[in-house]
Structure formats: C-alpha cells, structure tokens
Design a protein around this motif. Structure first.
Motif, PDB file in Angstrom:
ATOM      1  N   GLY A 115       0.786  -1.229   0.000  1.00 57.23           N
ATOM      2  CA  GLY A 115       0.000   0.000   0.000  1.00 57.23           C
ATOM      3  C   GLY A 115       0.817   1.277   0.000  1.00 57.23           C
ATOM      4  N   ALA A 116       2.132   1.189  -0.212  1.00 54.15           N
ATOM      5  CA  ALA A 116       2.964   2.395  -0.250  1.00 54.15           C
ATOM      6  C   ALA A 116       2.626   3.234  -1.477  1.00 54.15           C
ATOM      7  CB  ALA A 116       4.442   2.014  -0.258  1.00 54.15           C
ATOM      8  N   LEU A 117       2.578   4.546  -1.289  1.00 57.15           N
ATOM      9  CA  LEU A 117       2.285   5.458  -2.385  1.00 57.15           C
ATOM     10  C   LEU A 117       3.582   6.064  -2.912  1.00 57.15           C
ATOM     11  CD1 LEU A 117      -0.825   7.374  -1.007  1.00 57.15           C
ATOM     12  CD2 LEU A 117      -0.780   5.640  -2.815  1.00 57.15           C
ATOM     13  N   PRO A 118       3.734   6.121  -4.232  1.00 60.68           N
ATOM     14  CA  PRO A 118       4.914   6.769  -4.789  1.00 60.68           C
ATOM     15  C   PRO A 118       5.069   8.192  -4.260  1.00 60.68           C
ATOM     16  CG  PRO A 118       3.715   5.601  -6.504  1.00 60.68           C
ATOM     17  CD  PRO A 118       2.852   5.573  -5.282  1.00 60.68           C
ATOM     18  N   TYR A 119       6.300   8.576  -3.944  1.00 64.21           N
ATOM     19  CA  TYR A 119       6.683   9.895  -3.426  1.00 64.21           C
ATOM     20  C   TYR A 119       6.312  10.084  -1.968  1.00 64.21           C
ATOM     21  CZ  TYR A 119       6.648  10.391  -8.460  1.00 64.21           C
ATOM     22  OH  TYR A 119       6.837  10.157  -9.789  1.00 64.21           O
ATOM     23  N   LEU A 120       5.075   9.789  -1.600  1.00 65.36           N
ATOM     24  CA  LEU A 120       4.671  10.001  -0.212  1.00 65.36           C
ATOM     25  C   LEU A 120       5.288   8.951   0.703  1.00 65.36           C
ATOM     26  CD1 LEU A 120       0.899  10.950  -0.628  1.00 65.36           C
ATOM     27  CD2 LEU A 120       2.915  12.437  -0.598  1.00 65.36           C
ATOM     28  N   VAL A 128       6.090  12.674 -11.881  1.00 66.72           N
ATOM     29  CA  VAL A 128       4.941  12.512 -10.994  1.00 66.72           C
ATOM     30  C   VAL A 128       3.776  11.781 -11.653  1.00 66.72           C
ATOM     31  CG1 VAL A 128       3.111  13.831  -9.850  1.00 66.72           C
ATOM     32  CG2 VAL A 128       5.499  14.436  -9.493  1.00 66.72           C
ATOM     33  N   LEU A 129       3.447  12.111 -12.882  1.00 63.53           N
ATOM     34  CA  LEU A 129       2.281  11.484 -13.500  1.00 63.53           C
ATOM     35  C   LEU A 129       2.510   9.997 -13.745  1.00 63.53           C
ATOM     36  CD1 LEU A 129      -0.471  12.568 -14.186  1.00 63.53           C
ATOM     37  CD2 LEU A 129       0.243  12.824 -16.560  1.00 63.53           C
ATOM     38  N   ALA A 286       5.298  18.091  -4.594  1.00 66.84           N
ATOM     39  CA  ALA A 286       6.501  18.795  -4.148  1.00 66.84           C
ATOM     40  C   ALA A 286       6.325  19.387  -2.757  1.00 66.84           C
ATOM     41  CB  ALA A 286       6.851  19.892  -5.149  1.00 66.84           C
ATOM     42  N   LEU A 287       5.125  19.829  -2.437  1.00 71.11           N
ATOM     43  CA  LEU A 287       4.870  20.396  -1.113  1.00 71.11           C
ATOM     44  C   LEU A 287       4.755  19.320  -0.041  1.00 71.11           C
ATOM     45  CD1 LEU A 287       2.275  23.184  -2.034  1.00 71.11           C
ATOM     46  CD2 LEU A 287       4.703  23.474  -1.472  1.00 71.11           C
ATOM     47  N   LEU A 288       4.152  18.187  -0.399  1.00 70.75           N
ATOM     48  CA  LEU A 288       3.940  17.126   0.587  1.00 70.75           C
ATOM     49  C   LEU A 288       5.188  16.291   0.831  1.00 70.75           C
ATOM     50  CD1 LEU A 288       0.391  15.898  -0.528  1.00 70.75           C
ATOM     51  CD2 LEU A 288       0.951  17.156   1.567  1.00 70.75           C
ATOM     52  N   ALA A 289       5.979  16.080  -0.225  1.00 71.65           N
ATOM     53  CA  ALA A 289       7.182  15.235  -0.092  1.00 71.65           C
ATOM     54  C   ALA A 289       8.292  15.805  -0.950  1.00 71.65           C
ATOM     55  CB  ALA A 289       6.863  13.795  -0.502  1.00 71.65           C
ATOM     56  N   PRO A 290       8.852  16.953  -0.547  1.00 71.78           N
ATOM     57  CA  PRO A 290       9.821  17.645  -1.407  1.00 71.78           C
ATOM     58  C   PRO A 290      11.058  16.820  -1.728  1.00 71.78           C
ATOM     59  CG  PRO A 290       9.781  18.593   0.809  1.00 71.78           C
ATOM     60  CD  PRO A 290       8.612  17.678   0.715  1.00 71.78           C
TER      61      PRO A 290
END
Length: 510
Positions: A115-120, A128-129, A286-290
C-alpha cells in the motif's frame, strides 16, 4: 484484383464517403504508392484496382481497422510478456524469454503490495504522473486481489501478477489512444496509421515500462494543436512532460516553426498553459514530499551512461579513460553531463538553422522527430523502450514502410541482444561485442533516417506527405498549415523579415 470495400472516408476517421467525381478515391491508397505495401498486397489479390469498390465501408473505416491491428499486436505483446508476469524469474527467465519489464521488480521495490504510495511513502525515480499511474495500477489490482479472495470464481494470482496485468491493460489503452490520435494527423493518408498499429516497436516494448502514457499525451497534444486548439494542446503536452520530459522537445519544435510563421503568440499561449498543467500536477507532491519529489531530478543528474547509450560504448572501449573516468557509487558524471548538454544545444541550433533556411517551412512532425531522435542519440540514457517516443513522430515525419521497418527491426535487435548480454556467456548468452554491435547498428540506422528527413526538408518535392495529394502543406500544423512565412534566414544567415500583406501573401520588409 481486390475489391474489398474499405474505401475512403471524409474525414479520415469518420464514416465512409463517396469517391472523387473522377472515380478516384479521396485519399492516398498505399498499395498504389508504397512498394512494400504493394508487395504485401499480393497475399490478398494484389494492389487495389482502378475499378475496385470504394467509399462504401460503413463499419471498417481506417480508424477501426487500425485499432484492430493495434489490438492484435498488443495481444501478441502480452503473450511475450506473460511468462514474466508472476515475478518468478527462476533460471533468468526474464532474459531467456525476452520478457523483462520494469513494473515487476519495481512493484516490490516501491512497496506497492503493502500500500505504499509513490513519493509520499517511497522514493521514485520517475516523473509525478508516471508515479500516479503506478499507484492507480496498484489500487485496481488490489481491488481485484480482494475480490478474488472473496469470490471463488475469479482466479487468485500473486499480487505482482495482477499488478502487471492491470499495468499492461492501462498501457494498452494508451497505445490505442496513440493510434486514435495519429490518424487525423495523417490528413489524406489515413492508412499511414497502420505503421503505428502494426509496429514491431509496439510489439516488443509496449509493456516494458510506462512510456506509452507520455506518448499518448504527447500525440493527443499534437492532435489538439492540429485542430487549432493551442490551450488544450498546452494542457496535454504539459501533462506529457509530467509523465516524461521529452514532450518539451515537441514544444521546442512548435516554437521554431511558429517563429518562422510569425505565430509566437499562439505558441506562447500553449507553452504557458503547458507550464501551468505541469505545475498543477507537480506542486502538491513537491509540497507534501519535497525530497522524494526531487529525487527524479537528482537521479537524472547522478546516473551514469546507461548500457544502450553511445557513451557507454565509448567508455567501455576506452576503459573509462575519457570523460569523467571511473566513478564512485552515486558520483555525478559532471563532464559527461556537460558534454551532453553542449551537444544537445548545438544540435538544437542546427535544427533552428534548418527550419529557418529551408525552402518551404518544415512540417511539425519532421522537426519534432529530429529533436527527439537527437536527444536519444546524444543523451546519456537511451533505454530501449524509448523507441516508443519516436514511433508516431517517425511515421508522421516520413511515412515510408521500408525505412521505418528497417529502423524498428534495429530497435528490436537491441532488445534481443540486451537480454542475451544480461544473461551472460556462462548461461549461453552473448559477449559485450555483440551487444555493442546491435547498439551501433541501431544508432546508425536512426542517423540514416534523420538524414532522409533532413533531405526531404531541404528538398520538399521529395516529401511524400506534400506530394501525394495536391495542395497539402502540413496536416498536423494547425495554425501553421498553409501559413505564410514571416521570418527566414538566407544562405548567409541574414534575417529576412516579412510582413503579411492585405492579400494574405508575405511581403519583404526593408
């Protein structure tokens, strides 16, 4: 002679229409104009006859036929990929069956099964897309896994296999979108779309990575531009850049052509919207996981020359005695990065010269193809599946079956030799010399294709798109199609400024 009623349609992707008043089809018939298609047509009765029934196909329009072609190729592509789908690669199966694909190992590396989310939750080296599509595939495959555990009728498979299947389905949808978007860009040559639908490159690389997402967005952006909708084109190209960076080069091609045509305001509108679309997708991450968001850029800067690049051949042959020399783990190849940047800028300047000095303004696909092809050849990373970036551009730039098939076979050869090289000589693989030979052959064929495109830019009478139907300029040009020139260069590099007179024709200033 064949009388199959798959006649012309107007528009190319719409319902069937009547032939021209003199009895000729209202679009190019490839078995009349291309020797490869003419030869292949012998299997079904020979080239289309003069008295064949045309203009009566109610269902099998060129679009539907090409979508059927693509669906068939994608089915065979999955048959190639299926042995690797469950992640059990015992005995180097991914190499012996030529079925390696990035989604299989990255599913575990990025923890998507948990359940891991990319970047977060995971550091991802993709834009990102692309990461969003990874998350979507994991979400959909997770739903299926839970449903299969509840409903006994559905087959239960390992999570990585359901993830791989869902990813392949998403990429198949993107491939069909590419075919749909290419057809209206061909103008009076709708059957050129079959070169995309029946592509060996699509067969080999469709499911190796997530590149078809960016290809679909880029091709849709070109379609929107051709329909004179620059704002929509900007949105789609901006989203394409959020999936892979290469659509920036398509915007660069449009800039050069709009400069020559005096349509920079239209280009600026599309470019600003593209930047806004890219920012809208990237800013929240970028704001949530710079730190994780920035890893793509750091990774791109730090990564060395990849095995299939010309730079890796050079470094291996010279035993790392050139450029940066031997690099430590994670060390940035600063010299290589600088050399690549300088060469790319020099080539871009050369393409700008070509655009502004050509006797007739080049077509959008010709310029975009040259820029993207040069980027792949000169960049330090030329992953095999990047051939998908070039596929629609190559077909639109120079729709001749023989040259395109030769190039695509060379791309497929690189994949085969790459897998055999990774297999290792101890497991009956090949030595590095064979692998490098495939890379060099691929590069030489691509350079030859670029030379042919440049020659047709310099000699527009050889451009089959413009000469196969009277009055055709650039079916993908949008505001550029048929527009007069405003800024050109003479043979000495002097700027020739023109203004458009009241009659619509360009007039020399000064």
């Amino acid at each position: 002679m064949s009388t199959i009623p798959t006649g012309p349609s107007a528009p190319a992707d719409g319902p069937a229409a009547s032939p021209a008043s003199d009895g000729r089809p209202d679009r190019v018939v490839p078995s009349w104009t291309d020797p490869v298609v003419a030869q292949a047509s012998e299997a079904v009765g020979g080239p289309w006859g003069r008295h064949a029934v045309v203009g009566r196909a109610l269902f099998w329009t060129p679009l539907r036929v090409c979508l059927l072609f693509a669906s068939t190729v994608l089915a065979f592509a999955w048959l190639k990929q299926a042995p690797c789908a469950d992640g059990d690669w015992t005995g180097s199966l991914q190499y012996t069956h030529l079925c390696y694909s990035d989604p299989v190992p990255l599913f575990g590396i990025y923890g998507q099964g948990e359940g891991a989310l990319p970047y977060l939750d995971a550091r991802v080296e993709y834009p990102v897309l692309t990461g969003a599509v990874m998350a979507l595939a994991a979400l959909l495959s997770g739903w299926y896994d839970r449903l299969a555990a509840t409903v006994g009728v559905l087959p239960a498979v390992p999570p990585v296999e359901s993830y791989t299947v869902v990813t392949a389905l998403l990429m198949s949808l993107c491939a069909l979108v590419v075919v749909r978007a290419v057809l209206p860009l061909t103008g009076r040559r709708p059957w050129d779309t079959a070169m995309v639908a029946l592509s060996p490159v699509l067969l080999v690389y469709a499911f190796n990575n997530w590149d078809l997402l960016a290809v679909a967005l880029t091709t849709l952006g070109m379609w929107a531009w051709a329909r004179q909708r620059p704002v929509l084109a900007g949105v789609l190209l901006g989203l394409g850049v959020a999936a892979k960076l290469y659509p920036v080069l398509v915007l660069g091609a449009l800039f050069l052509l709009c400069l020559r045509a005096g349509a920079l305001r239209v280009w600026l509108r599309a470019a600003l919207v593209a930047a806004g679309a890219w920012l809208a997708v990237n800013l929240p991450v970028a704001l949530l996981a710079p730190e994780n968001w920035g890893w793509f850029f750091a990774f791109s800067r730090q990564r060395p020359a990849n095995p299939e690049s010309i730079w890796n051949v050079l470094l291996t042959v010279t035993e790392n005695r050139v450029l940066d020399g031997p690099l430590a783990e994670g060390e940035t190849p600063s010299v290589l990065n600088t050399v690549v940047a300088v060469l790319l800028l020099a080539f871009a300047a050369g393409v700008a010269w070509l655009v502004l000095t050509a006797p007739v303004r080049p077509r959008v696909a010709q310029v975009a193809f040259l820029l993207v092809a040069a980027f792949l050849l000169l960049n330090k990373v030329y992953s095999p599946q990047y051939a998908l970036w070039l596929l629609p551009l190559a077909v639109l730039a120079r729709p001749r079956w023989r040259a395109l098939l030769v190039w695509q076979v060379s791309e497929a050869l690189v994949w085969i030799l790459t897998m055999l090289y990774y297999l290792g000589t101890d497991n009956r693989g090949v030595e590095v010399q064979w692998f490098f030979t495939a890379v060099l052959v691929r590069d030489a064929v691509l350079v030859a294709l670029m030379v042919l495109v440049v020659r047709e830019v310099r000699r527009p009478d050889d451009d089959v798109v413009r000469t196969s139907w009277p009055g055709v300029d650039d079916p993908a040009g949008g505001v550029l199609d048929g527009a007069p020139d405003v800024v050109t260069l003479d043979s000495r590099g002097r700027v020739l400024s023109r203004r458009v007179g009241s009659g619509g024709s360009p007039t020399r200033d000064g």
